[in-house]
Motif scaffolding. Sequence first.
Motif, PDB file in Angstrom:
ATOM      1  N   ASP A 289      21.136   1.432  10.255  1.00 40.57           N
ATOM      2  CA  ASP A 289      19.904   2.304  10.846  1.00 40.57           C
ATOM      3  C   ASP A 289      19.415   3.367  10.033  1.00 40.57           C
ATOM      4  OD1 ASP A 289      21.017   1.350  13.350  1.00 40.57           O
ATOM      5  OD2 ASP A 289      22.511   2.787  13.440  1.00 40.57           O
ATOM      6  N   THR A 290      19.320   3.092   8.641  1.00 42.48           N
ATOM      7  CA  THR A 290      18.575   3.905   7.501  1.00 42.48           C
ATOM      8  C   THR A 290      17.752   3.001   6.645  1.00 42.48           C
ATOM      9  OG1 THR A 290      20.213   3.670   6.118  1.00 42.48           O
ATOM     10  CG2 THR A 290      20.561   5.572   7.525  1.00 42.48           C
ATOM     11  N   VAL A 291      16.783   3.561   5.806  1.00 40.08           N
ATOM     12  CA  VAL A 291      16.203   2.710   4.889  1.00 40.08           C
ATOM     13  C   VAL A 291      16.930   2.639   3.550  1.00 40.08           C
ATOM     14  CG1 VAL A 291      14.155   2.760   6.073  1.00 40.08           C
ATOM     15  CG2 VAL A 291      14.798   4.618   4.580  1.00 40.08           C
ATOM     16  N   LEU A 292      18.104   3.062   3.479  1.00 37.55           N
ATOM     17  CA  LEU A 292      18.775   3.215   2.136  1.00 37.55           C
ATOM     18  C   LEU A 292      19.571   1.891   1.857  1.00 37.55           C
ATOM     19  CD1 LEU A 292      20.474   6.603   2.462  1.00 37.55           C
ATOM     20  CD2 LEU A 292      18.369   5.945   1.579  1.00 37.55           C
ATOM     21  N   LEU A 293      19.547   1.372   0.660  1.00 36.64           N
ATOM     22  CA  LEU A 293      20.281   0.280   0.333  1.00 36.64           C
ATOM     23  C   LEU A 293      21.171   0.926  -0.954  1.00 36.64           C
ATOM     24  CD1 LEU A 293      20.274  -2.517   0.054  1.00 36.64           C
ATOM     25  CD2 LEU A 293      18.508  -2.692  -1.751  1.00 36.64           C
ATOM     26  N   ARG A 294      22.387   0.594  -0.915  1.00 32.51           N
ATOM     27  CA  ARG A 294      23.390   0.988  -1.893  1.00 32.51           C
ATOM     28  C   ARG A 294      23.729  -0.328  -2.755  1.00 32.51           C
ATOM     29  NH1 ARG A 294      26.713   3.184   1.269  1.00 32.51           N
ATOM     30  NH2 ARG A 294      25.745   5.334   0.752  1.00 32.51           N
ATOM     31  N   ILE A 295      23.886  -0.050  -4.196  1.00 33.86           N
ATOM     32  CA  ILE A 295      24.080  -1.183  -5.227  1.00 33.86           C
ATOM     33  C   ILE A 295      25.265  -0.586  -5.756  1.00 33.86           C
ATOM     34  CG2 ILE A 295      23.369  -2.503  -7.109  1.00 33.86           C
ATOM     35  CD1 ILE A 295      20.344  -2.026  -6.390  1.00 33.86           C
ATOM     36  N   THR A 296      26.519  -1.633  -5.812  1.00 36.87           N
ATOM     37  CA  THR A 296      27.738  -1.311  -6.547  1.00 36.87           C
ATOM     38  C   THR A 296      27.862  -2.371  -7.680  1.00 36.87           C
ATOM     39  OG1 THR A 296      28.342  -0.228  -4.530  1.00 36.87           O
ATOM     40  CG2 THR A 296      29.930  -0.843  -6.421  1.00 36.87           C
ATOM     41  N   VAL A 297      27.872  -1.877  -8.871  1.00 36.33           N
ATOM     42  CA  VAL A 297      28.415  -2.829 -10.009  1.00 36.33           C
ATOM     43  C   VAL A 297      29.636  -2.419 -10.330  1.00 36.33           C
ATOM     44  CG1 VAL A 297      27.849  -3.499 -12.220  1.00 36.33           C
ATOM     45  CG2 VAL A 297      25.796  -3.155 -10.429  1.00 36.33           C
ATOM     46  N   THR A 298      30.695  -3.581 -10.697  1.00 34.61           N
ATOM     47  CA  THR A 298      32.016  -3.336 -10.701  1.00 34.61           C
ATOM     48  C   THR A 298      32.212  -4.010 -12.379  1.00 34.61           C
ATOM     49  OG1 THR A 298      32.659  -3.395  -8.695  1.00 34.61           O
ATOM     50  CG2 THR A 298      34.672  -3.909 -10.499  1.00 34.61           C
ATOM     51  N   ASP A 299      32.805  -3.136 -13.350  1.00 32.00           N
ATOM     52  CA  ASP A 299      33.197  -3.811 -14.703  1.00 32.00           C
ATOM     53  C   ASP A 299      34.436  -3.022 -15.197  1.00 32.00           C
ATOM     54  OD1 ASP A 299      31.811  -5.229 -16.849  1.00 32.00           O
ATOM     55  OD2 ASP A 299      32.499  -3.561 -17.649  1.00 32.00           O
ATOM     56  N   GLY A 300      35.048  -3.700 -16.149  1.00 33.62           N
ATOM     57  CA  GLY A 300      36.166  -3.066 -16.704  1.00 33.62           C
ATOM     58  C   GLY A 300      35.857  -2.141 -17.599  1.00 33.62           C
ATOM     59  N   ASP A 301      34.713  -1.686 -18.025  1.00 31.55           N
ATOM     60  CA  ASP A 301      34.491  -0.441 -18.767  1.00 31.55           C
ATOM     61  C   ASP A 301      33.606   0.336 -17.783  1.00 31.55           C
ATOM     62  OD1 ASP A 301      32.297   0.977 -20.834  1.00 31.55           O
ATOM     63  OD2 ASP A 301      34.225   0.892 -21.748  1.00 31.55           O
ATOM     64  N   ALA A 302      34.099   1.668 -17.643  1.00 29.87           N
ATOM     65  CA  ALA A 302      33.404   2.793 -16.808  1.00 29.87           C
ATOM     66  C   ALA A 302      32.019   3.027 -17.167  1.00 29.87           C
ATOM     67  CB  ALA A 302      34.022   4.082 -16.844  1.00 29.87           C
ATOM     68  N   ARG A 303      31.651   3.092 -18.692  1.00 33.93           N
ATOM     69  CA  ARG A 303      30.217   3.235 -19.255  1.00 33.93           C
ATOM     70  C   ARG A 303      29.323   2.166 -18.777  1.00 33.93           C
ATOM     71  NH1 ARG A 303      29.545   8.283 -21.208  1.00 33.93           N
ATOM     72  NH2 ARG A 303      31.424   9.576 -22.017  1.00 33.93           N
ATOM     73  N   ARG A 304      29.902   0.953 -18.770  1.00 33.73           N
ATOM     74  CA  ARG A 304      29.048  -0.048 -18.908  1.00 33.73           C
ATOM     75  C   ARG A 304      28.963  -0.311 -17.541  1.00 33.73           C
ATOM     76  NH1 ARG A 304      30.966  -5.528 -21.673  1.00 33.73           N
ATOM     77  NH2 ARG A 304      32.689  -5.546 -20.257  1.00 33.73           N
ATOM     78  N   ALA A 305      29.808  -0.008 -16.475  1.00 32.83           N
ATOM     79  CA  ALA A 305      29.522  -0.223 -15.331  1.00 32.83           C
ATOM     80  C   ALA A 305      28.163   0.586 -14.542  1.00 32.83           C
ATOM     81  CB  ALA A 305      30.742   0.022 -14.538  1.00 32.83           C
ATOM     82  N   GLN A 306      28.398   1.936 -15.127  1.00 33.01           N
ATOM     83  CA  GLN A 306      27.183   2.803 -15.083  1.00 33.01           C
ATOM     84  C   GLN A 306      25.893   2.373 -15.186  1.00 33.01           C
ATOM     85  OE1 GLN A 306      27.411   6.594 -16.964  1.00 33.01           O
ATOM     86  NE2 GLN A 306      25.994   7.663 -15.478  1.00 33.01           N
ATOM     87  N   ALA A 307      25.774   1.786 -16.627  1.00 36.55           N
ATOM     88  CA  ALA A 307      24.675   1.418 -17.256  1.00 36.55           C
ATOM     89  C   ALA A 307      24.104   0.172 -16.517  1.00 36.55           C
ATOM     90  CB  ALA A 307      24.713   0.961 -18.774  1.00 36.55           C
ATOM     91  N   LEU A 308      24.886  -0.847 -16.158  1.00 40.22           N
ATOM     92  CA  LEU A 308      24.597  -1.929 -15.272  1.00 40.22           C
ATOM     93  C   LEU A 308      23.799  -1.572 -13.996  1.00 40.22           C
ATOM     94  CD1 LEU A 308      27.437  -4.367 -16.272  1.00 40.22           C
ATOM     95  CD2 LEU A 308      24.950  -4.719 -16.825  1.00 40.22           C
ATOM     96  N   ALA A 309      24.518  -0.549 -13.041  1.00 48.43           N
ATOM     97  CA  ALA A 309      24.033  -0.278 -11.819  1.00 48.43           C
ATOM     98  C   ALA A 309      22.711   0.535 -12.136  1.00 48.43           C
ATOM     99  CB  ALA A 309      24.996   0.896 -11.379  1.00 48.43           C
ATOM    100  N   ASP A 310      22.550   1.340 -13.075  1.00 47.32           N
ATOM    101  CA  ASP A 310      21.275   1.568 -13.331  1.00 47.32           C
ATOM    102  C   ASP A 310      20.215   0.551 -13.634  1.00 47.32           C
ATOM    103  OD1 ASP A 310      22.113   4.246 -12.769  1.00 47.32           O
ATOM    104  OD2 ASP A 310      22.536   4.747 -14.970  1.00 47.32           O
ATOM    105  N   ALA A 311      20.570  -0.214 -14.299  1.00 50.41           N
ATOM    106  CA  ALA A 311      19.430  -1.508 -14.868  1.00 50.41           C
ATOM    107  C   ALA A 311      19.254  -2.226 -13.707  1.00 50.41           C
ATOM    108  CB  ALA A 311      20.130  -2.116 -16.008  1.00 50.41           C
ATOM    109  N   VAL A 312      19.967  -2.542 -13.040  1.00 49.49           N
ATOM    110  CA  VAL A 312      19.996  -3.324 -11.668  1.00 49.49           C
ATOM    111  C   VAL A 312      19.012  -2.485 -10.792  1.00 49.49           C
ATOM    112  CG1 VAL A 312      21.008  -4.475  -9.637  1.00 49.49           C
ATOM    113  CG2 VAL A 312      22.023  -4.692 -11.880  1.00 49.49           C
ATOM    114  N   GLY A 313      19.147  -1.283 -10.536  1.00 47.86           N
ATOM    115  CA  GLY A 313      18.357  -0.365  -9.465  1.00 47.86           C
ATOM    116  C   GLY A 313      16.791  -0.678 -10.112  1.00 47.86           C
TER     117      GLY A 313
END
Length: 532
Positions: free
Chosen positions: A89-113
């Motif tokens: 019931d919103t116009v929000l879309l949540r993207i979650t990226v899982t990875d073995g490295d915390a910083r790479r998971a953050q960078a991948l999520a930003d890049a995908v968005g």
Amino acid sequence: MLGALVAAAATWREAKAYAAAETLVVVSSDGTDSATSAYQGGLLSQQRVKSYVDLVASDRIAAGAVARLGLDMPSRSLQAKIKAEAVPDTVLLRITVTDGDARRAQALADAVGEVFSEAVAQIETPAPDKLPSVRVNVWEKAKLPTEPVSPKPVRTISLGALLGLLVSIGAAVLRQRLDTSVRTDADITAATGLATLGAVAFDTAGARYPLVGPLDAQSARAEAFRQLRTNLRFANVDMPARVILVSSATSAEGKTTTTCNLAIILAQAGARVALVEADLRRPSFREYLGIETAAGLTSVLIGAVDLDDVLLPWGDGGGRLEVLPSGPLPPNPSELLGSRGMGEVLRELSSHFDIVLIDAPPLLPVTDAAVLAAQVDGTLLVVRNGRTRREQLARAAEVLRAVDARVLGVVHNMIPTKGLDAMYYGYPSYSGYTQLRMGPGRRNRHRAAAQQSVVDPGRSGEGHAEGIRIATQRESADDPDGAAGGPADDAAESRTMEHPVGGVGAGGDLSAELTTPLALDAKTTGSHRRKR
């Protein structure tokens, strides 16, 4: 426990994974200010959000994110790590990226968005000179994850233990429903219609010390065989069984141990006992009793030696217990045991001894025991708790009935000392029974008496019935502490009870009245006296 261990092992082997989430907002590009246009734009954005969920994890978006970060990894690997969901019931879309490295998971999520926002802008632009009808903007960038999302040891191990518990309960219920082994006396009666004459508890030391001795005088196992001895005497008062066969349905049920211990207990009570090893297939008297078995029953049956030459006295009972070992193993045990010579051996033994106990092979594998059962006065069936099947016990009883054998009853062997069956038979409460109810002086006399395995019998005139004389000394009410040697002991009353052990012996010189004085103390409780 197994489920928890498996879950713990899986948790230990599982690699850590971190999840970074980025939130996007889908908005309509309609520039009108009317409420109707705003409402229609909101509906359009919600519809687009549902469609965009499947597009986020597409190969095009994954390849663009990998190229933007300059990573050396295939786009399919990133696709497996991307998860998109629409907030209801919103116009929000949540993207979650899982990875073995915390910083790479953050960078991948930003890049995908970012890549997804650019791709939507291209798709939703109707013409190069017009604005896109729907835009996707980054509302909240991904944060650096500090805790791994997997593994979660507490949750995983708890679920493993719960799953193992459910499987265990199901297996236990299924096993209980399908279990056909003998567990209680009711199972024995239902399978055979016979009474249980004795119940022997499982003893952990039985494998090392299978026989009861003087040091076991107050043990639960020795008391169980005394109860069996008493029940045998009263099984049929009018026709007492003097030649008794002991067998079982199958092997490893404890028939040999039961036979030897019963013979020892009978000898301790004053009876002259002959213990015959008629198991000519797997003899074990040499292992249990430590006797030489080179010559024995088979030697007598083939006429090689006389019976008196192979009877071996055993123990320190003054010759009350004599053993006839198996001798050389023959190729035809059934024919030897069913021969006329075997009947003559049994008749000769019964004329010289009060009780003749015969250890026979199991009933179901071979026919030796059935052949012998037709020649003896009575048969005892030994049943092992939790091992003997009800159908096996029923078949063994049918075999004995088929040869018209007289079955005295059943010995319930190796009853567990823990659980419901142990509570039913009362074994946990037996330990220390005598010591808690004896004074110090009486304990000393009892310990001295227990060191004698067999008491020498007295003898009377020829032709008299043999018996056991039990002298019960009544304790006076003014001696509550049970001290020995006081006036109360001198003034105590005594009476004599005689119980028959066997019939009249033959041959004149062997007929005797066996008298064994056993001091049984009674403790006064209020106005009542209880005798042991």
